[in-house]
Scaffold this active site. Structure first.
Site, mmCIF file in Angstrom:
data_model
loop_
_atom_site.group_PDB
_atom_site.id
_atom_site.type_symbol
_atom_site.label_atom_id
_atom_site.label_comp_id
_atom_site.label_asym_id
_atom_site.label_seq_id
_atom_site.Cartn_x
_atom_site.Cartn_y
_atom_site.Cartn_z
ATOM 1 N N GLY A 212 -5.871 3.383 6.784
ATOM 2 C CA GLY A 212 -4.946 4.487 7.039
ATOM 3 C C GLY A 212 -3.856 4.143 8.033
ATOM 4 C CG ASP B 272 -2.382 -0.048 0.809
ATOM 5 O OD1 ASP B 272 -2.643 -0.415 -0.343
ATOM 6 O OD2 ASP B 272 -3.235 0.264 1.638
ATOM 7 C CB SER C 143 -1.028 3.636 3.866
ATOM 8 O OG SER C 143 0.083 2.979 4.416
ATOM 9 C CB CYS C 144 -5.685 2.129 0.943
ATOM 10 S SG CYS C 144 -4.620 2.126 -0.492
ATOM 11 C CB VAL C 145 -8.957 5.613 3.741
ATOM 12 C CG1 VAL C 145 -10.369 5.812 4.278
ATOM 13 C CG2 VAL C 145 -7.952 6.139 4.748
#
Lengths: 206, 165
Positions: free
Chosen positions: B93, A154, B28-30
Site C-alpha cells: 500500500g 502498480d 500500491s497493492c496490498v
C-alpha cells in the site's frame, strides 16, 4: 457498466505498432539531440494481456529501475511510462549534467532532469499521435520513481484495473547505437475505455 | 527442501508445511496473509483494488480486498482451520509516485495505496480477524515472503532493508 471486452486482430496490432513506430521516431530524435548520440529503437510490440502479467513485461522482479510516468487526456486517455535501468541513468546523468559519481541518489535537481527527459520524449510522441489521430491530447506533469519495476507499475495497473482485467500494452526498447549502456523502455498503456476509440480514430475500429 | 509458491496480482494461494509463498514487487497493492497458528496453514493474496466497480465479477476475485478475504477464509476453513484462530498480517500500500500523483483525475484523497490498506483492514474486521502485524504505507516497493510453519512474514524493502513481522 461491465468491463469492455475486445480482441485485437492482425490489422489492428499492425496499426498500433506503426503508430508507436512513428511516435517513437520523433521522440528518439528529440532524445538524440539532447544526448548528442544516435538513438535506435526496436520494432514496437503490441500485447493484449492479463493485468497480472504486466509486471513481468516491465522488468525483472528484483531489478530496481527508474520510472518516469505521465498520463495523457483528451478524446482518448492513457499512460506513458519510461523505464531506465540503473546503469543507463548514471550514464544519462553524466551526459547531461557532467556528474561522474557512481552514487545513485536522486536529489531534486536530478529527479527534475530525468522527469524533464520523460516530458520531452512523451511530448514529442504525443504530438505525433495528435497529428495522426486528429485529436487534441493534454499531458500531465511527469512523475518519478526509483524502485522495483513491479512496484512502479502498480498504481498504473490499479487505475486501469478498475475498468478491465485485460489491457493493451505497447512497448519498445531504445538504445544508443553500439552500446548497451544507455538504453530504456517505452510503454504506452491506453486506458481500457480508450482502446476502441483509438482504433476508431485510426479508421480500423470494430 | 522448501517449496516456494509465487503469486501474482489478483491471485491468492494456500500454503502449509515446508511451503513458502512469495509475492514480488508490491507497490500500491496490498499483500495479505491469513494464518492459523495451530494448523500452521496460511494463505496469501496480492490485492489490487479496494472494491469492485465495474470489472467482470466472475474472474479474479482476489483482485479486491473484500472478496480476497472471503475467499481465503473459505479455503482455510475447508483445509481444516478454525475461523476463530485466524490472524492476519498485511504489507504494501505504498504511494509510488508521491507529490500530486493524479493531477487530472478528480477524486477525494487520491492515494490508492492508502485506499487498499483501509479496505483490507475493513474486510478483515468484518470477518473478525485480528491483524497481528503490519508494514504498510511509505513510498517504497516491497517483496514479501510468508512461512506458514512459523507465521513469519518477511518483507524485503526495495531499499535493501529486511523486516520481519
Amino acid at each position: 457498466m461491465t468491463a469492455e471486452k475486445f480482441e485485437l486482430d492482425r490489422v489492428q496490432v499492425d496499426a498500433l505498432q506503426e503508430l508507436c513506430n512513428i511516435g517513437l521516431g520523433h521522440a528518439t530524435t528529440a532524445m538524440a539531440q539532447m544526448v548528442g548520440k544516435t538513438i535506435y529503437f526496436e520494432v514496437p510490440r503490441v500485447t493484449k494481456c492479463d493485468l497480472s502479467k504486466v509486471p513481468a513485461l516491465i522488468g525483472h522482479e528484483r531489478e530496481i529501475v527508474v520510472g518516469i510516468y505521465l498520463r495523457f487526456h483528451g478524446q482518448i486517455s492513457g499512460n506513458i511510462l519510461f523505464i531506465f535501468p540503473r546503469e543507463s541513468v548514471l550514464l544519462l546523468r553524466e551526459i547531461i549534467t557532467g556528474d561522474h559519481s557512481e552514487e545513485l541518489v536522486f536529489d531534486e535537481y536530478q529527479t527534475s532532469m530525468l522527469k524533464e527527459i520523460g516530458n520531452i520524449l512523451a511530448g514529442s510522441y504525443l504530438s505525433v499521435m495528435e497529428k495522426l489521430l486528429g485529436m487534441r491530447l493534454v499531458q500531465s506533469v511527469p512523475w518519478f520513481a526509483f524502485d522495483l519495476a513491479g512496484a512502479i507499475i502498480d498504481p498504473i495497473l490499479i487505475q486501469m484495473g478498475e475498468d478491465a482485467d485485460q489491457i493493451v500494452v505497447i512497448e519498445a526498447e531504445f538504445s544508443v547505437r553500439g552500446s548497451d549502456q544507455l538504453r530504456g523502455k517505452f510503454y504506452l498503456l491506453p486506458d481500457p475505455t480508450s482502446v476502441r476509440l483509438l482504433l476508431k480514430a485510426m479508421g480500423i475500429g470494430a | 527442501m522448501k517449496k516456494s509458491i509465487r503469486i501474482r496480482i489478483s491471485q491468492y494461494c494456500l500454503a502449509r508445511n515446508l511451503e513458502i509463498i512469495k509475492s514480488f514487487g508490491l507497490g500500491s497493492c496490498v499483500g495479505l496473509v491469513i494464518w492459523d497458528p495451530k494448523k500452521k496453514i496460511g494463505a496469501m493474496a496480492h490485492i489490487l483494488l479496494p472494491s469492485q466497480h465495474n470489472s467482470d465479477p466472475a474472474v479474479n476475485s482476489a483482485k479486491y480486498a473484500a472478496s480476497a478475504v472471503a475467499l481465503m477464509v473459505e479455503e482455510l476453513i475447508k483445509a481444516g482451520c478454525h475461523p476463530e484462530r485466524l490472524v492476519a498480517k498485511i504489507a504494501g500500500g505504498a504511494n509510488m509516485f508521491p507529490r500530486r500523483f493524479n493531477l487530472f483525475d478528480a477524486g477525494p484523497g487520491f492515494n490508492i495505496g492508502r485506499r487498499n490498506i483501509l479496505a483490507t483492514r475493513k474486510a478483515l474486521a468484518k470477518k473478525k480477524i485480528a491483524i497481528a502485524g503490519e508494514d504498510v504505507g511509505g513510498e517504497r516497493g516491497r517483496t514479501i515472503e510468508f512461512n506458514p510453519r512459523t507465521g513469519e512474514l518477511k518483507i524485503y524493502q526495495s531499499t535493501g532493508e529486511v523486516k520481519k513481522i
